[in-house]
Design a protein around this motif. Structure first.
Motif, short mmCIF file in Angstrom:
data_model
loop_
_atom_site.label_atom_id
_atom_site.label_comp_id
_atom_site.label_asym_id
_atom_site.label_seq_id
_atom_site.Cartn_x
_atom_site.Cartn_y
_atom_site.Cartn_z
N ALA A 75 0.83 -1.20 0.00
CA ALA A 75 0.00 0.00 0.00
C ALA A 75 0.87 1.26 0.00
N GLN A 76 1.99 1.21 0.73
CA GLN A 76 2.92 2.34 0.74
C GLN A 76 3.50 2.58 -0.66
N LEU A 77 3.90 1.50 -1.32
CA LEU A 77 4.45 1.63 -2.67
C LEU A 77 3.38 2.15 -3.64
N ASN A 78 2.15 1.69 -3.47
CA ASN A 78 1.08 2.16 -4.34
C ASN A 78 0.85 3.66 -4.18
N ASN A 79 0.89 4.13 -2.93
CA ASN A 79 0.75 5.57 -2.68
C ASN A 79 1.91 6.35 -3.30
N LYS A 80 3.10 5.76 -3.22
CA LYS A 80 4.27 6.45 -3.78
C LYS A 80 4.18 6.52 -5.30
N THR A 81 3.73 5.44 -5.93
CA THR A 81 3.60 5.47 -7.39
C THR A 81 2.57 6.52 -7.81
N GLN A 82 1.47 6.63 -7.06
CA GLN A 82 0.47 7.64 -7.39
C GLN A 82 1.04 9.04 -7.21
N PHE A 83 1.83 9.24 -6.15
CA PHE A 83 2.45 10.55 -5.92
C PHE A 83 3.41 10.91 -7.04
N LEU A 84 4.27 9.95 -7.45
CA LEU A 84 5.21 10.21 -8.53
C LEU A 84 4.48 10.42 -9.85
N LEU A 85 3.39 9.70 -10.05
CA LEU A 85 2.61 9.89 -11.26
C LEU A 85 2.02 11.30 -11.30
N ASP A 86 1.46 11.76 -10.17
CA ASP A 86 0.92 13.12 -10.11
C ASP A 86 2.03 14.15 -10.32
N ALA A 87 3.20 13.90 -9.72
CA ALA A 87 4.31 14.84 -9.88
C ALA A 87 4.78 14.91 -11.33
N THR A 88 4.87 13.76 -11.99
CA THR A 88 5.29 13.74 -13.39
C THR A 88 4.28 14.47 -14.27
N LEU A 89 3.00 14.22 -14.03
CA LEU A 89 1.98 14.94 -14.79
C LEU A 89 2.04 16.44 -14.51
N GLY A 90 2.39 16.81 -13.28
CA GLY A 90 2.56 18.23 -12.95
C GLY A 90 3.70 18.86 -13.74
N PHE A 91 4.82 18.12 -13.86
CA PHE A 91 5.94 18.64 -14.65
C PHE A 91 5.56 18.74 -16.13
N ILE A 92 4.75 17.80 -16.60
CA ILE A 92 4.29 17.88 -17.99
C ILE A 92 3.45 19.13 -18.20
N ASN A 93 2.59 19.45 -17.24
CA ASN A 93 1.78 20.67 -17.33
C ASN A 93 2.66 21.91 -17.33
N ILE A 94 3.72 21.87 -16.52
CA ILE A 94 4.64 23.01 -16.49
C ILE A 94 5.31 23.20 -17.85
N GLU A 95 5.75 22.08 -18.45
CA GLU A 95 6.38 22.17 -19.76
C GLU A 95 5.40 22.69 -20.80
N GLN A 96 4.15 22.27 -20.70
CA GLN A 96 3.15 22.78 -21.64
C GLN A 96 2.91 24.26 -21.43
N ASN A 97 2.88 24.70 -20.18
CA ASN A 97 2.71 26.12 -19.90
C ASN A 97 3.89 26.93 -20.43
N ASN A 98 5.10 26.36 -20.31
CA ASN A 98 6.27 27.06 -20.84
C ASN A 98 6.15 27.22 -22.36
N GLY A 99 5.64 26.18 -23.01
CA GLY A 99 5.45 26.29 -24.46
C GLY A 99 4.43 27.35 -24.82
N ILE A 100 3.36 27.42 -24.04
CA ILE A 100 2.33 28.44 -24.29
C ILE A 100 2.91 29.84 -24.04
N LYS A 101 3.74 29.97 -23.00
CA LYS A 101 4.39 31.26 -22.73
C LYS A 101 5.25 31.70 -23.91
N LEU A 102 6.02 30.75 -24.45
CA LEU A 102 6.89 31.08 -25.57
C LEU A 102 6.08 31.53 -26.78
#
Length: 337
Positions: free
Chosen positions: A249-276
C-alpha cells in the motif's frame, strides 16, 4: 507437463505406469487434456480446469469437497521489465497435494530441489527441520513450503519495486535537469516506467490477498482441520502477508504521488510552451502595426519626406521588440534573472 516429486529424487514425468504412492506432490504445468485426465485417474481426485482456477469469486477460489481442499490464487511473475499474473491452483487432500499452474514459476522448482536435497541440507529448512528424522514430508508440509516460498518471492518483488521507485523519484525530483530538448523524451520514459510499476504493485497485492485468503481458509476450516504445526506456520505466514500488504500500500501511494508529480511537470512544460508562443506573438504585433501605418499610401504622412524617417521607423520597430522582451524577462517568462 505432469510431474511427480518423489522424496529424495528430482522431479520425474508421470505416465500411465507411474505408481501414485511414490510421491505426496504432483505438479501439473500447463497440462493438456490427456494429462488432466491422467492426473484424475492416478490421484483419485477431481482436478479443476483452468476456467475454474481463474474464477474470481471467493467461494470459487477456496472451498472443500469432503476432506479435500480446493484453493486457487492469481500469482504474479516478474520477467525483466514486464510482469503478468497467472492462476495457480492447489488440491490438498490428507495424503496428497496436486498443484495446477500455467507458467513456470521459480518457487516450484525451488521447493522441488528442497525436497530432493540431502538430509543435512533439509535440516536447514525451517518447515522440514521441525519434522522427525526420517519422516517424509507430507502434503501439508509441501503446501507450507510452497506458500512460504511464494510469500518470500513476492517480498523480493516488492523490494525490487521499492528500489525502482526510489530511483525514479530521484529522476523526477533530481536537481540536474536535462536540456529542454530531452524533456519530452524523459517525461515519456518516466510515465511508461511508472505505469509498469503501478501494474506490478497492483498485481502483487492481488497475489498477497489470494494467499492470505488461502492461509486463513486452511487454518480456520472446520470440515478439514489442519495439524497444529501447520496452523501455527499459517498464522506466522498471515502476519508476514499483512506486513507485505502494508508495504504494498505504501508503494502504491508512492507510485500515485510520482505519477501526479510527473503529470505536474508535464503541465509546467506545456505552460512554458504556451508562454513562448505568447511572447513570440506579442513581440510581433507592435512592429507589424508600425510597418502597417507607414506603409499606408497617404500623402500627408508627416515622416514621408523626412530624410531620417526610414531609420526612425526601423528604430521604433526594434524598440517595440526589445521593450516587451525585457518586460517578459523581468517577469521570469524567459528564464531566471
Amino acid at each position: 507437463m505432469f510431474l511427480a516429486h518423489p522424496l529424495g529424487t528430482e522431479a520425474a514425468p508421470v505416465s500411465e505406469r507411474t505408481d501414485p504412492s511414490i510421491a505426496a506432490w504432483f505438479d501439473l504445468l500447463n497440462p493438456t487434456d490427456e494429462e488432466h485426465a491422467l492426473a484424475e485417474r492416478l490421484t483419485g481426485l477431481r482436478i479443476p480446469t483452468r476456467q475454474e482456477v481463474e474464477e474470481i469469486e471467493s467461494s470459487s477460489r477456496v472451498y472443500t469437497r469432503g476432506k479435500v481442499l480446493y484453493l486457487s490464487t492469481p500469482l504474479v511473475r516478474r520477467f525483466d521489465d514486464t510482469s503478468f499474473s497467472s492462476p495457480v491452483g492447489f488440491v490438498l487432500s490428507p495424503d496428497r497435494l496436486v498443484t495446477i499452474r500455467y507458467t513456470d514459476y521459480t518457487v516450484f522448482e525451488t521447493v522441488g530441489r528442497q525436497l530432493a536435497a540431502p538430509p543435512d541440507q533439509k535440516a536447514a529448512i525451517p518447515a522440514m527441520s521441525e519434522m522427525k528424522p526420517g519422516t517424509p514430508p507430507d502434503a501439508e508440509t509441501i503446501m507450507q513450503l510452497l506458500l512460504e516460498a511464494m510469500v518470500d518471492r513476492l517480498a523480493d518483488v516488492l523490494e525490487l519495486a521499492g528500489h525502482d521507485l526510489d530511483s525514479l523519484s530521484k529522476r523526477v525530483f533530481g536537481a540536474q535537469q536535462p536540456h529542454r530538448g530531452d524533456t519530452d523524451r524523459r517525461l515519456r520514459a518516466l510515465l511508461s516506467r511508472l505505469g509498469t510499476l503501478t501494474d506490478l504493485v497492483s498485481s502483487v497485492r492481488d497475489s498477497l490477498l489470494g494467499l492470505q485468503r488461502i492461509a486463513t481458509f486452511v487454518r480456520e476450516n472446520g470440515d478439514r482441520p489442519c495439524s497444529e504445526r501447520f496452523a501455527a506456520r499459517l498464522t506466522l505466514l498471515s502476519k508476514d502477508i499483512s506486513s507485505l500488504n502494508d508495504y504494498d500500500a505504501q508503494l502504491n501511494n508512492k507510485t500515485q504521488f510520482l505519477l501526479d508529480a510527473t503529470l505536474g511537470f508535464i503541465n509546467i512544460e506545456q505552460n512554458n510552451g504556451i508562454k513562448l508562443l505568447t511572447v513570440v506573438s506579442l513581440i510581433g504585433i507592435p512592429p507589424t502595426l508600425i510597418a502597417s501605418i507607414y506603409g499606408m499610401n497617404f500623402k500627408d504622412i508627416p515622416e514621408l519626406n523626412w530624410s531620417f524617417g526610414y531609420w526612425y521607423a526601423l528604430s521604433l520597430m526594434a524598440l517595440t521588440i526589445v521593450l516587451p522582451l525585457i518586460w517578459f524577462w523581468r517577469k521570469g517568462w524567459l528564464g531566471s534573472r
